[in-house]
Scaffold this motif. Structure first.
Motif, PDB file in Angstrom:
ATOM      1  N   GLY A 222       5.283  21.094  22.495  1.00 52.77           N
ATOM      2  CA  GLY A 222       4.557  21.137  20.971  1.00 52.77           C
ATOM      3  C   GLY A 222       5.367  20.776  19.871  1.00 52.77           C
ATOM      4  O   GLY A 222       6.810  20.387  20.010  1.00 52.77           O
ATOM      5  N   LYS A 223       5.084  20.735  18.883  1.00 54.85           N
ATOM      6  CA  LYS A 223       5.675  20.843  17.623  1.00 54.85           C
ATOM      7  C   LYS A 223       5.516  21.830  16.532  1.00 54.85           C
ATOM      8  O   LYS A 223       4.181  22.440  16.557  1.00 54.85           O
ATOM      9  CB  LYS A 223       4.947  19.537  16.826  1.00 54.85           C
ATOM     10  N   GLY A 224       6.576  22.148  15.702  1.00 61.78           N
ATOM     11  CA  GLY A 224       6.597  23.292  15.043  1.00 61.78           C
ATOM     12  C   GLY A 224       7.149  23.087  13.754  1.00 61.78           C
ATOM     13  O   GLY A 224       8.169  21.907  13.686  1.00 61.78           O
ATOM     14  N   ILE A 225       6.874  23.921  12.787  1.00 61.64           N
ATOM     15  CA  ILE A 225       7.638  23.683  11.458  1.00 61.64           C
ATOM     16  C   ILE A 225       9.119  24.442  11.192  1.00 61.64           C
ATOM     17  O   ILE A 225       9.117  25.651  11.551  1.00 61.64           O
ATOM     18  CB  ILE A 225       6.682  24.248  10.289  1.00 61.64           C
ATOM     19  N   THR A 226       9.942  23.722  11.048  1.00 60.63           N
ATOM     20  CA  THR A 226      11.167  24.193  10.912  1.00 60.63           C
ATOM     21  C   THR A 226      11.729  24.323   9.428  1.00 60.63           C
ATOM     22  O   THR A 226      11.423  23.447   8.841  1.00 60.63           O
ATOM     23  CB  THR A 226      12.452  23.613  11.883  1.00 60.63           C
ATOM     24  N   GLN A 227      12.260  25.388   9.016  1.00 57.74           N
ATOM     25  CA  GLN A 227      12.507  25.565   7.530  1.00 57.74           C
ATOM     26  C   GLN A 227      14.030  25.887   7.403  1.00 57.74           C
ATOM     27  O   GLN A 227      14.509  26.869   8.424  1.00 57.74           O
ATOM     28  CB  GLN A 227      11.590  26.632   6.958  1.00 57.74           C
ATOM     29  N   LYS A 228      14.847  25.580   6.396  1.00 55.67           N
ATOM     30  CA  LYS A 228      16.141  26.043   6.034  1.00 55.67           C
ATOM     31  C   LYS A 228      16.145  25.996   4.521  1.00 55.67           C
ATOM     32  O   LYS A 228      15.584  25.425   3.839  1.00 55.67           O
ATOM     33  CB  LYS A 228      17.081  24.931   6.739  1.00 55.67           C
ATOM     34  N   MET A 229      16.876  26.887   4.168  1.00 56.40           N
ATOM     35  CA  MET A 229      17.008  27.133   2.638  1.00 56.40           C
ATOM     36  C   MET A 229      18.567  27.235   2.407  1.00 56.40           C
ATOM     37  O   MET A 229      19.364  27.602   3.160  1.00 56.40           O
ATOM     38  CB  MET A 229      16.408  28.671   2.535  1.00 56.40           C
ATOM     39  N   GLY A 230      18.796  27.374   0.938  1.00 59.86           N
ATOM     40  CA  GLY A 230      20.278  27.138   0.550  1.00 59.86           C
ATOM     41  C   GLY A 230      20.146  27.651  -1.090  1.00 59.86           C
ATOM     42  O   GLY A 230      19.161  27.248  -1.731  1.00 59.86           O
ATOM     43  N   ASP A 231      21.011  28.686  -1.193  1.00 58.82           N
ATOM     44  CA  ASP A 231      21.032  28.833  -2.756  1.00 58.82           C
ATOM     45  C   ASP A 231      22.421  28.533  -3.391  1.00 58.82           C
ATOM     46  O   ASP A 231      23.425  28.421  -2.762  1.00 58.82           O
ATOM     47  CB  ASP A 231      21.203  30.379  -2.908  1.00 58.82           C
ATOM     48  N   PHE A 232      22.297  27.725  -4.538  1.00 54.68           N
ATOM     49  CA  PHE A 232      23.507  26.965  -5.209  1.00 54.68           C
ATOM     50  C   PHE A 232      23.496  27.464  -6.604  1.00 54.68           C
ATOM     51  O   PHE A 232      22.377  27.834  -7.337  1.00 54.68           O
ATOM     52  CB  PHE A 232      23.560  25.748  -5.019  1.00 54.68           C
ATOM     53  N   SER A 233      24.560  27.260  -7.167  1.00 55.40           N
ATOM     54  CA  SER A 233      24.675  27.894  -8.646  1.00 55.40           C
ATOM     55  C   SER A 233      25.951  26.886  -9.191  1.00 55.40           C
ATOM     56  O   SER A 233      26.841  26.611  -8.595  1.00 55.40           O
ATOM     57  CB  SER A 233      25.073  29.258  -8.847  1.00 55.40           C
ATOM     58  N   ALA A 234      25.889  26.970 -10.744  1.00 50.46           N
ATOM     59  CA  ALA A 234      27.014  26.014 -11.208  1.00 50.46           C
ATOM     60  C   ALA A 234      26.908  26.861 -12.673  1.00 50.46           C
ATOM     61  O   ALA A 234      26.096  27.085 -13.297  1.00 50.46           O
ATOM     62  CB  ALA A 234      26.560  24.736 -11.349  1.00 50.46           C
ATOM     63  N   SER A 235      28.122  26.925 -13.279  1.00 46.84           N
ATOM     64  CA  SER A 235      28.517  27.278 -14.615  1.00 46.84           C
ATOM     65  C   SER A 235      28.658  26.494 -15.595  1.00 46.84           C
ATOM     66  O   SER A 235      29.340  25.363 -15.397  1.00 46.84           O
ATOM     67  CB  SER A 235      29.904  28.493 -14.653  1.00 46.84           C
ATOM     68  N   VAL A 236      28.021  26.442 -16.776  1.00 48.43           N
ATOM     69  CA  VAL A 236      27.994  25.821 -17.789  1.00 48.43           C
ATOM     70  C   VAL A 236      28.383  26.469 -19.187  1.00 48.43           C
ATOM     71  O   VAL A 236      28.070  27.581 -19.368  1.00 48.43           O
ATOM     72  CB  VAL A 236      26.866  24.880 -18.165  1.00 48.43           C
ATOM     73  N   LYS A 237      29.465  25.682 -19.792  1.00 52.22           N
ATOM     74  CA  LYS A 237      30.055  26.286 -21.138  1.00 52.22           C
ATOM     75  C   LYS A 237      29.480  25.339 -22.307  1.00 52.22           C
ATOM     76  O   LYS A 237      29.738  24.080 -22.337  1.00 52.22           O
ATOM     77  CB  LYS A 237      31.165  26.490 -21.174  1.00 52.22           C
ATOM     78  N   LEU A 238      28.409  25.805 -23.273  1.00 48.80           N
ATOM     79  CA  LEU A 238      28.168  25.019 -24.251  1.00 48.80           C
ATOM     80  C   LEU A 238      28.682  25.414 -25.763  1.00 48.80           C
ATOM     81  O   LEU A 238      28.813  26.524 -26.012  1.00 48.80           O
ATOM     82  CB  LEU A 238      26.572  25.169 -24.544  1.00 48.80           C
ATOM     83  N   HIS A 239      29.315  24.198 -26.360  1.00 55.10           N
ATOM     84  CA  HIS A 239      29.952  24.387 -27.394  1.00 55.10           C
ATOM     85  C   HIS A 239      29.328  23.622 -28.535  1.00 55.10           C
ATOM     86  O   HIS A 239      28.491  22.547 -28.127  1.00 55.10           O
ATOM     87  CB  HIS A 239      31.552  23.976 -27.261  1.00 55.10           C
ATOM     88  N   GLU A 240      29.800  23.881 -29.691  1.00 56.65           N
ATOM     89  CA  GLU A 240      29.660  22.944 -30.651  1.00 56.65           C
ATOM     90  C   GLU A 240      30.847  21.900 -31.178  1.00 56.65           C
ATOM     91  O   GLU A 240      31.802  22.667 -31.071  1.00 56.65           O
ATOM     92  CB  GLU A 240      28.834  23.623 -32.050  1.00 56.65           C
ATOM     93  N   THR A 241      30.584  20.857 -31.355  1.00 55.10           N
ATOM     94  CA  THR A 241      31.872  20.211 -31.953  1.00 55.10           C
ATOM     95  C   THR A 241      32.516  20.560 -33.046  1.00 55.10           C
ATOM     96  O   THR A 241      31.787  21.010 -34.060  1.00 55.10           O
ATOM     97  CB  THR A 241      31.562  18.569 -32.129  1.00 55.10           C
ATOM     98  N   LEU A 242      33.758  20.730 -33.265  1.00 52.55           N
ATOM     99  CA  LEU A 242      34.611  21.133 -34.512  1.00 52.55           C
ATOM    100  C   LEU A 242      34.219  20.060 -35.586  1.00 52.55           C
ATOM    101  O   LEU A 242      34.600  18.840 -35.267  1.00 52.55           O
ATOM    102  CB  LEU A 242      35.880  21.434 -34.187  1.00 52.55           C
ATOM    103  N   GLN A 243      33.604  20.549 -36.843  1.00 48.67           N
ATOM    104  CA  GLN A 243      33.230  19.772 -37.964  1.00 48.67           C
ATOM    105  C   GLN A 243      34.649  19.596 -38.710  1.00 48.67           C
ATOM    106  O   GLN A 243      34.816  18.745 -39.837  1.00 48.67           O
ATOM    107  CB  GLN A 243      32.156  20.127 -38.714  1.00 48.67           C
ATOM    108  N   GLY A 244      35.629  20.685 -38.799  1.00 51.29           N
ATOM    109  CA  GLY A 244      36.447  20.736 -39.793  1.00 51.29           C
ATOM    110  C   GLY A 244      37.010  22.098 -40.039  1.00 51.29           C
ATOM    111  O   GLY A 244      36.732  22.929 -39.306  1.00 51.29           O
TER     112      GLY A 244
END
Length: 434
Positions: A222-244
């Motif tokens: 027969g046929k069945g539904i196979t399922q796989k999962m995964g958790d992922f993450s990424a770090s971001v650092k947000l800055h403002e450009t230096l104006q002076g």
């Protein structure tokens, strides 16, 4: 006992007969095996491992041209072998793992006509098999920045999920992506790529949950539904450009006076500030000054000038995405208090020396006066002075009281008691009787 001994001897003789058949150019240690693989992989997916025979000294040895000169031997248990391809100096196998874990795969090479001989080269690799999906979460931005994981705020980020599927195991699967951008915003998409704009600066963690589903044949046809999962993450650092950089501080100062300058940096922390004092306003080069980490946008700078002249503070500030320069000119004048600073110790020393000289002089003169007084009181001419009249004596006794003595002998006795300045061995020249 005898049959076992005979079996060992026969094997040794058989190997001795095979050794001359080994090629003369094959020598252990002259070659090595380089292994490559596309692992890690998920359970059920095919993994490819390739072994290549190369010379140990970067190819200076010429490998034989006969394609049947070497044979590759693999040990891959418990992985299931699905295919193998041999070439002149390389061999590739494909295997599948149905259980998660780390599995070692070893390979060695012998001469093609002497597979029991000593291996020409051998190697080992460990394959990682997991039940989860394998992939990476990649964050990019149109602005090309040299700092990793640092991005501009108020500018769209492109966040993509890259599935690791070199053998197209998930070619029939459908995917669902659940995004969490770390600032309270969440969304669900069917696309592995999204654009997101962070309105504020700070550090955020993007989290992604991926679910893959597909149909797969079962054991009962027969046929069945196979399922796989995964958790992922990424770090971001947000800055403002230096104006002076805004510099608040004096432009003229006297030497030996402490100068205080306040730097107001127009940009987002964390920052690093670097400065150097020069005679000309020139940009700072790399390694010319030592960066100082600053957690705020304000930095106080103090310095004491020791020489007069024209100077310039070259200042550089940078955060994770940009950098800026600023200059501050200052004129240093000779200090008006400088002569007094050097004259005060000299004057103090001179006063102390004069005081010491005066003290010694006064002490010597005082001792000399005491010696002269003692000589006068003990002088032999003291008894030739006329006696005062009786009236005067009476008046003197009445006025001076007990301080006036009756006779010179009494006076001399008091002088001996009160002015013992002469040494004990002093003897008068003449003696008198009273």
């Amino acid at each position: 006992m005898a049959p076992a001994l005979w079996l060992c001897v026969s094997r040794i003789l058989w190997l001795t007969c095979l050794l001359p058949l080994a090629p003369a150019g094959v020598t252990a240690g002259l070659y090595e095996l380089q292994l490559t693989t596309n692992s890690p992989a998920t359970t059920g997916a095919e993994v490819t491992i390739t072994a290549s025979l190369v010379a140990s000294d970067n190819g200076s040895l010429a490998l034989p041209a006969n394609i049947h000169f070497y044979r590759f031997h693999w040990i891959h248990i418990p992985l299931l072998l699905t295919g193998k391809t041999d070439e002149a100096f390389s061999s590739t196998i494909r295997a599948v793992g149905h259980e998660p874990g780390d599995f070692p795969v070893s390979v060695w090479v012998t001469a093609a006509n002497c597979w029991m001989c000593k291996p020409v080269a051998r190697s080992l690799i460990v394959l990682s098999i997991t039940e989860l999906l394998v992939g990476n979460l990649v964050v990019t931005q149109n602005a090309s920045l040299p700092w990793p994981s640092s991005y501009l705020s108020k500018t769209a980020l492109k966040i993509s999920f890259l599935l690791h599927d070199p053998n197209n195991f998930f070619k029939t699967a459908s995917f669902l992506y659940s995004w969490d951008f770390g600032d309270g915003t969440q969304m669900v998409t069917g696309d592995p790529m999204v654009y997101y704009n962070y309105p504020t600066i700070g550090n955020f963690t993007v989290k992604l949950k991926v679910v893959a589903e597909w149909e797969q044949a079962t054991l009962d046809a027969g046929k069945g539904i196979t399922q796989k999962m995964g958790d992922f993450s990424a770090s971001v650092k947000l800055h403002e450009t230096l104006q002076g950089i805004q510099v608040s501080g004096p432009t003229q100062i006297e030497n030996f006076e402490k100068m205080e300058v306040t730097l107001n940096i127009l940009g987002s922390p964390p920052l690093t500030v670097c400065w150097r004092l020069k005679h000309e306003c020139l940009p700072l080069e790399e390694g010319e000054c030592r960066p100082v980490p600053v957690a705020d946008t304000t930095y106080n700078l103090t310095y004491v000038f020791r020489d007069p002249g024209d100077f310039c503070f070259s200042i550089r500030a940078e955060n994770g995405i940009s950098k800026t320069h600023q200059y501050h000119r200052i004129q240093v004048w000779p200090s008006s208090m400088q002569p007094m600073v050097f004259a005060f110790p000299c004057a103090t020393l001179i006063v102390l020396i004069l005081a010491l000289i005066m003290y010694i002089s006064l002490r010597n003169s005082h001792q000399k006066g005491r010696r002269e007084a003692a000589d006068f009181y003990f002088s032999p001419m003291s008894d030739k002075h006329p006696k005062p009249p009786a009236g005067a004596k009476c008046c003197c006794q009445m006025c001076c009281g007990p301080f006036v003595l009756e006779t010179p002998s009494e006076y001399l006795e008091v002088a001996r008691e009160n002015h013992r300045l002469l040494p004990p061995f002093y003897k008068p020249v003449k003696t008198y009787t009273v």
